[in-house]
Scaffold this active site. Structure first.
Site, PDB file in Angstrom:
ATOM      1  N   LYS A 136      -1.500   2.155  -8.940  1.00  0.00           N
ATOM      2  CA  LYS A 136      -0.388   1.326  -9.108  1.00  0.00           C
ATOM      3  C   LYS A 136      -0.442   0.197  -8.007  1.00  0.00           C
ATOM      4  CE  LYS A 136       2.276   2.792  -5.221  1.00  0.00           C
ATOM      5  NZ  LYS A 136       3.920   3.727  -4.425  1.00  0.00           N
ATOM      6  N   GLY A 137       0.948  -0.667  -8.571  1.00  0.00           N
ATOM      7  CA  GLY A 137       0.750  -1.872  -7.912  1.00  0.00           C
ATOM      8  C   GLY A 137       0.198  -2.875  -8.004  1.00  0.00           C
ATOM      9  N   THR A 170       6.518  -4.387  -6.232  1.00  0.00           N
ATOM     10  CA  THR A 170       5.142  -3.880  -6.448  1.00  0.00           C
ATOM     11  C   THR A 170       6.233  -2.669  -4.889  1.00  0.00           C
ATOM     12  OG1 THR A 170       4.170  -3.819  -4.409  1.00  0.00           O
ATOM     13  CG2 THR A 170       3.428  -4.403  -5.942  1.00  0.00           C
ATOM     14  N   ASP A 171       5.810  -1.092  -5.585  1.00  0.00           N
ATOM     15  CA  ASP A 171       6.488  -0.186  -4.594  1.00  0.00           C
ATOM     16  C   ASP A 171       5.846  -0.947  -2.697  1.00  0.00           C
ATOM     17  OD1 ASP A 171       7.346   0.905  -6.662  1.00  0.00           O
ATOM     18  OD2 ASP A 171       5.700   2.631  -6.565  1.00  0.00           O
ATOM     19  N   TYR A 189       1.147  -4.444  10.500  1.00  0.00           N
ATOM     20  CA  TYR A 189       0.142  -5.082   9.692  1.00  0.00           C
ATOM     21  C   TYR A 189      -0.651  -6.301   9.388  1.00  0.00           C
ATOM     22  CZ  TYR A 189       0.902  -6.085   4.245  1.00  0.00           C
ATOM     23  OH  TYR A 189       0.763  -6.591   2.850  1.00  0.00           O
ATOM     24  N   LYS A 194      -4.074  -6.766   9.255  1.00  0.00           N
ATOM     25  CA  LYS A 194      -4.677  -8.880   8.032  1.00  0.00           C
ATOM     26  C   LYS A 194      -5.009  -9.042   8.803  1.00  0.00           C
ATOM     27  CE  LYS A 194      -2.697  -6.178   3.869  1.00  0.00           C
ATOM     28  NZ  LYS A 194      -3.784  -5.317   3.236  1.00  0.00           N
ATOM     29  N   VAL A 207      -9.413   6.047   1.471  1.00  0.00           N
ATOM     30  CA  VAL A 207     -10.017   5.193   2.231  1.00  0.00           C
ATOM     31  C   VAL A 207     -10.906   5.771   3.603  1.00  0.00           C
ATOM     32  CG1 VAL A 207      -9.253   3.636   1.073  1.00  0.00           C
ATOM     33  CG2 VAL A 207      -8.237   4.057   2.479  1.00  0.00           C
ATOM     34  N   ASN A 250      -8.446  -3.022  -1.918  1.00  0.00           N
ATOM     35  CA  ASN A 250      -6.763  -2.743  -2.479  1.00  0.00           C
ATOM     36  C   ASN A 250      -5.813  -2.272  -1.494  1.00  0.00           C
ATOM     37  OD1 ASN A 250      -4.505  -4.531  -3.599  1.00  0.00           O
ATOM     38  ND2 ASN A 250      -4.930  -2.156  -4.015  1.00  0.00           N
TER      39      ASN A 250
HETATM   40  N1  LIG Z   1       3.352  -6.436  -2.488  1.00  0.00           N
HETATM   41  C1  LIG Z   1       3.269  -7.280  -1.727  1.00  0.00           C
HETATM   42  O1  LIG Z   1       4.231  -8.184  -1.884  1.00  0.00           O
HETATM   43  C2  LIG Z   1       1.635  -8.038  -0.526  1.00  0.00           C
HETATM   44  C3  LIG Z   1       1.732  -9.127  -0.423  1.00  0.00           C
HETATM   45  C4  LIG Z   1       0.958  -9.182   0.160  1.00  0.00           C
HETATM   46  C5  LIG Z   1      -0.203  -8.262  -0.026  1.00  0.00           C
HETATM   47  N2  LIG Z   1      -0.283  -6.959  -0.220  1.00  0.00           N
HETATM   48  C6  LIG Z   1      -1.236  -6.098  -0.093  1.00  0.00           C
HETATM   49  O2  LIG Z   1      -1.320  -6.078  -1.474  1.00  0.00           O
HETATM   50  C7  LIG Z   1      -2.688  -4.573  -1.262  1.00  0.00           C
HETATM   51  C8  LIG Z   1      -1.890  -3.469  -2.546  1.00  0.00           C
HETATM   52  O3  LIG Z   1      -0.129  -3.474  -1.576  1.00  0.00           O
HETATM   53  P1  LIG Z   1       0.674  -2.943  -3.928  1.00  0.00           P
HETATM   54  O4  LIG Z   1       2.028  -4.062  -3.067  1.00  0.00           O
HETATM   55  O5  LIG Z   1       0.130  -2.933  -4.689  1.00  0.00           O
HETATM   56  O6  LIG Z   1       1.252  -1.737  -3.215  1.00  0.00           O
HETATM   57  P2  LIG Z   1       1.310  -0.346  -3.608  1.00  0.00           P
HETATM   58  O7  LIG Z   1       2.476  -0.778  -5.030  1.00  0.00           O
HETATM   59  O8  LIG Z   1       2.291   0.942  -2.484  1.00  0.00           O
HETATM   60  O9  LIG Z   1       0.429   0.040  -3.552  1.00  0.00           O
HETATM   61  C9  LIG Z   1      -0.559   0.287  -2.264  1.00  0.00           C
HETATM   62  C10 LIG Z   1      -1.726   1.428  -2.817  1.00  0.00           C
HETATM   63  O10 LIG Z   1      -2.574   1.939  -1.710  1.00  0.00           O
HETATM   64  C11 LIG Z   1      -2.543   3.598  -2.128  1.00  0.00           C
HETATM   65  N3  LIG Z   1      -3.279   3.385  -1.111  1.00  0.00           N
HETATM   66  C12 LIG Z   1      -2.406   3.182   0.413  1.00  0.00           C
HETATM   67  N4  LIG Z   1      -2.839   4.213   1.391  1.00  0.00           N
HETATM   68  C13 LIG Z   1      -4.846   4.812   0.611  1.00  0.00           C
HETATM   69  C14 LIG Z   1      -5.549   5.332   0.862  1.00  0.00           C
HETATM   70  N5  LIG Z   1      -4.975   5.463   2.994  1.00  0.00           N
HETATM   71  N6  LIG Z   1      -6.068   6.585   0.458  1.00  0.00           N
HETATM   72  C15 LIG Z   1      -6.231   5.689  -0.489  1.00  0.00           C
HETATM   73  N7  LIG Z   1      -5.131   4.960  -1.117  1.00  0.00           N
HETATM   74  C16 LIG Z   1      -4.182   4.554  -0.383  1.00  0.00           C
HETATM   75  C17 LIG Z   1      -1.367   3.780  -2.531  1.00  0.00           C
HETATM   76  O11 LIG Z   1      -1.510   4.843  -3.267  1.00  0.00           O
HETATM   77  P3  LIG Z   1      -0.450   6.129  -3.350  1.00  0.00           P
HETATM   78  O12 LIG Z   1      -0.055   5.572  -5.026  1.00  0.00           O
HETATM   79  O13 LIG Z   1      -1.249   7.611  -3.699  1.00  0.00           O
HETATM   80  O14 LIG Z   1       0.417   6.261  -1.900  1.00  0.00           O
HETATM   81  C18 LIG Z   1      -1.034   2.756  -3.655  1.00  0.00           C
HETATM   82  O15 LIG Z   1      -2.161   3.275  -4.845  1.00  0.00           O
HETATM   83  C19 LIG Z   1      -1.844  -4.192  -0.247  1.00  0.00           C
HETATM   84  O16 LIG Z   1      -2.888  -4.457   0.760  1.00  0.00           O
HETATM   85  C20 LIG Z   1      -1.164  -5.234   0.119  1.00  0.00           C
HETATM   86  O17 LIG Z   1      -0.928  -5.156   1.685  1.00  0.00           O
HETATM   87  C21 LIG Z   1       0.797  -6.663  -0.679  1.00  0.00           C
END
Ligand SMILES: NC(=O)c1ccc[n+]([C@@H]2O[C@H](COP(=O)([O-])OP(=O)(O)OC[C@H]3O[C@@H](n4cnc5c(N)ncnc54)[C@H](OP(=O)(O)O)[C@@H]3O)[C@@H](O)[C@H]2O)c1
Length: 290
Positions: free
Chosen positions: A24-25, A245-246, A211, A215, A73, A99
């Site tokens: 997702k996301g 995203t979630d 967090y 990072k 991971v 990711n």
């Molecule tokens: N959204 C933002 O505003 C934002 C801003 C800056 C950086 N980021 C970074 O972008 C990346 C993606 O975030 P997102 O916003 O897309 O979040 P998200 O929608 O919550 O997706 C996170 C993904 O990581 C997976 N995940 C979590 N722990 C894991 C593990 N131990 N092993 C394998 N997969 C795992 C989740 O799987 P499940 O579905 O099974 O939980 C999900 O598929 C992250 O690194 C986040 O820190 C996001």
């Protein structure tokens, strides 16, 4: 997008990309965009059912060049099983997008939350990267999904800042010590007192300290890896921006398409030695300070 410019296309259907946390996301969207560009892309997810559903969704969109394998991971056995499968099925890879990530907002046990955040966002990336490194073909790319919350300016302590930013001293051991020192501060209830990152998002200044530190560790690891692999691979990190995203409860000023863009751009940059960066941090396709 610029990556569709045929003059700069270096990849083919034999180019293999792996994306972690991609059910997702932003991860799912990175898989979609890489596959749309013609790269054979392995969508990985810790949950088999959620991963398979995501692959079905992409196949229904006409993207047949997407494959799936389970990957948690933080679980070394899962990482080893994935790497053995990848080696057998594809013999190697060209692009790794780290990711998968979490935050601990909402956890009642903040100590456990901090351990899980550091365990996933920093140690999880190392687990996957180290096992896959021997399989990444020369000229390949590693892209780490980081955050502006992991910029050095978030640290309120000069000593901590100097420790993690002095390039000639940077080592894996030093980054491990840095994140572990933070976990000790969490245990002692001294996050703010010791000058670890705090932020004002209206939910308490220490809500995203773990967090941020995860990072910062990831950005430092990106730099270290880039210097160690300089003649073979390109390693960069980027911030997707505040993306719907979630993880953000659906809030944010960017769509997932926009959030994924810089990561896909970094992964597919043409291999001209002049402008292929390594060890750098990006936002909206522009280099920003670590
Ligand atoms: N959204 C933002 O505003 C934002 C801003 C800056 C950086 N980021 C970074 O972008 C990346 C993606 O975030 P997102 O916003 O897309 O979040 P998200 O929608 O919550 O997706 C996170 C993904 O990581 C997976 N995940 C979590 N722990 C894991 C593990 N131990 N092993 C394998 N997969 C795992 C989740 O799987 P499940 O579905 O099974 O939980 C999900 O598929 C992250 O690194 C986040 O820190 C996001």
């Amino acid at each position: 997008m610029a990556n569709n410019d045929k003059r700069s296309t270096w990849w083919s259907k034999d180019t293999v990309a792996v994306v972690t946390g991609a059910n997702k996301g932003i991860g799912l969207e990175i898989v979609r965009q890489l596959a749309q560009n013609g790269v054979t892309t392995i969508l990985t997810a810790r949950n088999e059912g959620r991963g398979q559903s995501a692959v079905s969704l992409l196949k229904a969109e006409g993207l047949q060049n997407v494959d799936f394998h389970q990957l948690e991971v933080t679980d070394l056995k899962s990482v080893e099983d994935f790497v053995a499968w990848l080696k057998q099925q594809y013999s190697g890879l060209d692009i790794l997008i780290n990711n998968a990530g979490i935050h601990s907002y909402g956890y009642t046990d903040k100590k456990q939350g901090a351990r899980e955040v550091i365990g996933t966002n920093y140690y999880g990336v190392k687990n996957v990267t180290k096992e896959l490194l021997p399989l990444i073909r020369t000229g390949g790319r590693i892209v780490n999904v980081s955050s502006k919350l992991g910029q050095l300016e978030t640290l309120n302590n000069k000593e901590l800042k100097d420790t993690i930013s002095t390039e000639e001293h940077l080592s894996e051991n030093l980054i491990d010590l840095f994140v572990n020192q933070f976990l000790e501060a969490v245990n002692k209830g001294e996050i703010s007192k010791q000058g670890w990152p705090t932020c004002e998002l209206g939910v308490g200044p220490e809500a995203f300290s773990d967090y941020s530190v995860s990072k910062i560790g990831l950005n430092a690891y990106t730099k270290l890896l880039a210097s160690q692999l300089s003649s073979r691979l390109y390693v960069n990190s980027f911030c997707p921006g505040y993306t719907q995203t979630d993880m953000t409860g659906g809030l944010g000023d960017k769509t997932v398409k926009e959030g994924a863009d810089t990561g896909v751009w970094l992964a597919l940059l043409p291999p001209s030695s002049h402008d292929l960066p390594s060890g750098k941090f990006f936002y909206e396709r522009v280099q920003i300070p670590f």
